[in-house]
Scaffold this motif. Structure first.
Motif, short mmCIF file in Angstrom:
data_model
loop_
_atom_site.label_atom_id
_atom_site.label_comp_id
_atom_site.label_asym_id
_atom_site.label_seq_id
_atom_site.Cartn_x
_atom_site.Cartn_y
_atom_site.Cartn_z
N LYS A 124 0.75 -1.10 0.08
CA LYS A 124 0.13 -0.05 0.00
C LYS A 124 0.78 1.29 0.01
CE LYS A 124 -3.87 -2.40 0.41
NZ LYS A 124 -4.81 -2.35 -0.95
N ASP A 125 2.18 1.10 0.14
CA ASP A 125 3.04 2.45 0.35
C ASP A 125 3.57 2.77 -1.04
OD1 ASP A 125 3.20 2.70 3.37
OD2 ASP A 125 4.08 0.78 3.22
N VAL A 126 3.58 1.78 -2.24
CA VAL A 126 3.84 2.31 -3.22
C VAL A 126 2.81 2.20 -4.47
CG1 VAL A 126 6.09 1.91 -2.84
CG2 VAL A 126 4.74 0.05 -3.87
N GLU A 127 2.91 2.88 -5.54
CA GLU A 127 1.77 2.67 -6.51
C GLU A 127 1.93 1.41 -7.46
OE1 GLU A 127 5.67 4.77 -8.23
OE2 GLU A 127 4.24 4.89 -6.40
N LYS A 128 0.84 1.20 -8.11
CA LYS A 128 0.80 -0.36 -8.81
C LYS A 128 1.31 -0.17 -10.14
CE LYS A 128 -4.17 -0.13 -9.76
NZ LYS A 128 -5.37 -0.86 -9.71
N ASP A 129 1.66 1.01 -10.63
CA ASP A 129 2.14 1.13 -11.94
C ASP A 129 3.52 1.67 -12.09
OD1 ASP A 129 1.38 3.64 -11.12
OD2 ASP A 129 1.00 4.42 -13.17
N GLY A 130 4.25 1.42 -13.04
CA GLY A 130 5.57 1.74 -13.20
C GLY A 130 5.93 1.71 -14.56
N TRP A 131 7.24 1.99 -15.08
CA TRP A 131 7.82 2.04 -16.30
C TRP A 131 9.08 1.83 -16.60
CZ3 TRP A 131 11.22 6.16 -17.19
CH2 TRP A 131 11.09 7.16 -16.10
N VAL A 132 9.75 1.83 -17.84
CA VAL A 132 11.00 1.61 -18.19
C VAL A 132 11.18 2.43 -19.57
CG1 VAL A 132 12.97 0.14 -18.59
CG2 VAL A 132 11.29 -0.43 -16.95
N ALA A 133 12.31 3.33 -19.74
CA ALA A 133 12.40 3.93 -21.04
C ALA A 133 14.14 3.58 -21.12
CB ALA A 133 12.28 5.29 -20.97
N ARG A 134 14.31 3.22 -22.50
CA ARG A 134 15.53 3.04 -22.93
C ARG A 134 15.82 3.52 -24.37
NH1 ARG A 134 18.96 -2.20 -21.96
NH2 ARG A 134 20.45 -2.41 -23.47
N VAL A 135 17.27 3.96 -24.41
CA VAL A 135 17.79 4.29 -25.66
C VAL A 135 19.31 3.38 -26.01
CG1 VAL A 135 18.99 6.40 -24.66
CG2 VAL A 135 18.75 6.01 -27.03
N ASP A 136 19.45 3.02 -27.06
CA ASP A 136 20.54 1.94 -27.53
C ASP A 136 21.11 2.85 -28.76
OD1 ASP A 136 20.81 -0.79 -25.78
OD2 ASP A 136 18.56 0.04 -26.31
N TYR A 137 22.58 2.90 -28.44
CA TYR A 137 23.32 3.25 -29.74
C TYR A 137 24.09 2.10 -30.12
CZ TYR A 137 26.95 5.56 -32.62
OH TYR A 137 27.62 6.20 -33.60
N LYS A 138 24.06 1.72 -31.14
CA LYS A 138 24.88 0.40 -31.94
C LYS A 138 24.92 -0.48 -31.03
CE LYS A 138 28.31 2.97 -34.54
NZ LYS A 138 29.82 3.17 -34.86
#
Length: 297
Positions: free
Chosen positions: A194-208
């Motif tokens: 209950k102390d944290v939200e139930k949704d999250g995310w990850v963003a990423r950038v790759d070079y070569k």
């Protein structure tokens, strides 16, 4: 064929540094034009203890083939469903995939006794039952995927959940030559913590990306916000703050990562990753530098 990996991991929070040598040997056999068999034996030498670490385990043993219009995997294998930010687990079960441009996959199995998703601390039989489904397609220049995960009576880092369901959406886009962007949004069915939200995310950038040619390299950066409500057993070498080792149950982690892969010579690759994460609540923080040296043969 096989692989040897030497690694070294340091922490900024006072935790003990770790170093291991992992050896994997693969056995492959062609049954007929449609079916094959794969096995993988693994040994890990832990340089932080004084044990001989002589135990070698059969970590993967599975069949792959076609049945009607389906691609089939059956046995024990490592399942990570798309990019492993929610689930990366050794399972014993069956996976079916149908389609080409648009693919649908379903999987049902049990996490193995030495996997990450345990049934409970006291259960000698080991893992939780895991079910997953995936729909993936390319829409124009964007790769898309929708995933569903369910674990019955899961226990992650000694935190127990009677049942747990997680959903997520993935997007990937090649924005330029050698540059790729990725984004993933995930949410759990309940606020188990209950102390944290139930949704999250990850963003990423790759070079070569490091390839077989000596001197080839890749650079990546990612940002993540992953509360424990929205994951099962994600793949990361960052500190996840999902148990009580910090004196507070941190409910998951958020932060960022920068990494470099470099091919030193044919079949020899160096990977270095730096992670900076903090607990979703409680104030704990850690920085990790994880170095890996791979030899493939």
């Amino acid at each position: 064929s096989g692989q040897v990996r030497a690694d070294y991991k340091t922490h900024d929070d006072g935790s003990i540094d770790s170093s291991t040598l992992r050896t994997r040997l693969w056995v492959n056999g062609q049954i007929n034009d449609d079916w094959s068999y794969t096995a993988m034996f693994q040994n890990i030498q832990d340089f932080n203890d004084e044990k001989e670490n002589n135990e070698t385990k059969l970590r993967r043993a599975y069949l792959e083939g076609k049945l009607g219009g389906f691609d089939v995997v059956a046995g024990r294998w490592n399942e990570f469903f798309y990019n492993a930010n929610i689930l990366d687990e050794f399972v014993e079960g069956v996976k079916l995939t149908y389609g080409e441009d648009v693919k649908v996959s379903v999987m049902a199995g049990k996490a193995t006794n030495d996997g990450y998703v345990a049934m409970s601390e006291a259960d000698a039989d080991g893992g939780a039952y895991i079910y997953a489904a995936n729909l993936s397609a390319k829409v124009g220049v964007v790769d898309t995927a929708i995933n569903y995960f369910k674990a019955d009576e899961a226990c992650v880092d000694n935190v127990n959940f009677e049942k747990k369901e997680v959903y997520n959406i993935n997007l990937g886009l090649d924005v330029a030559k050698n540059v790729r962007l990725g984004y993933e949004y995930m949410w759990g069915d309940k606020e188990y913590n209950k102390d944290v939200e139930k949704d999250g995310w990850v963003a990423r950038v790759d070079y070569k990306g490091a390839g077989e040619e000596a001197g080839s390299f890749g650079i990546h950066a990612q940002w993540f916000d992953q509360p424990i409500n929205a994951v099962l057993s994600p793949t990361t070498d960052a500190t996840q703050f999902t148990n009580d080792v910090y004196g507070v149950y941190g409910g998951g982690y958020e932060g960022y990562n920068i990494g470099v892969d470099y091919t030193l010579a044919k079949n020899i690759q160096l990977c270095v990753n730096w992670y900076d994460t903090e607990a979703k609540f409680g104030g704990a923080e850690d920085e990790v530098i994880y170095t890996e040296l791979y030899f493939n043969f």
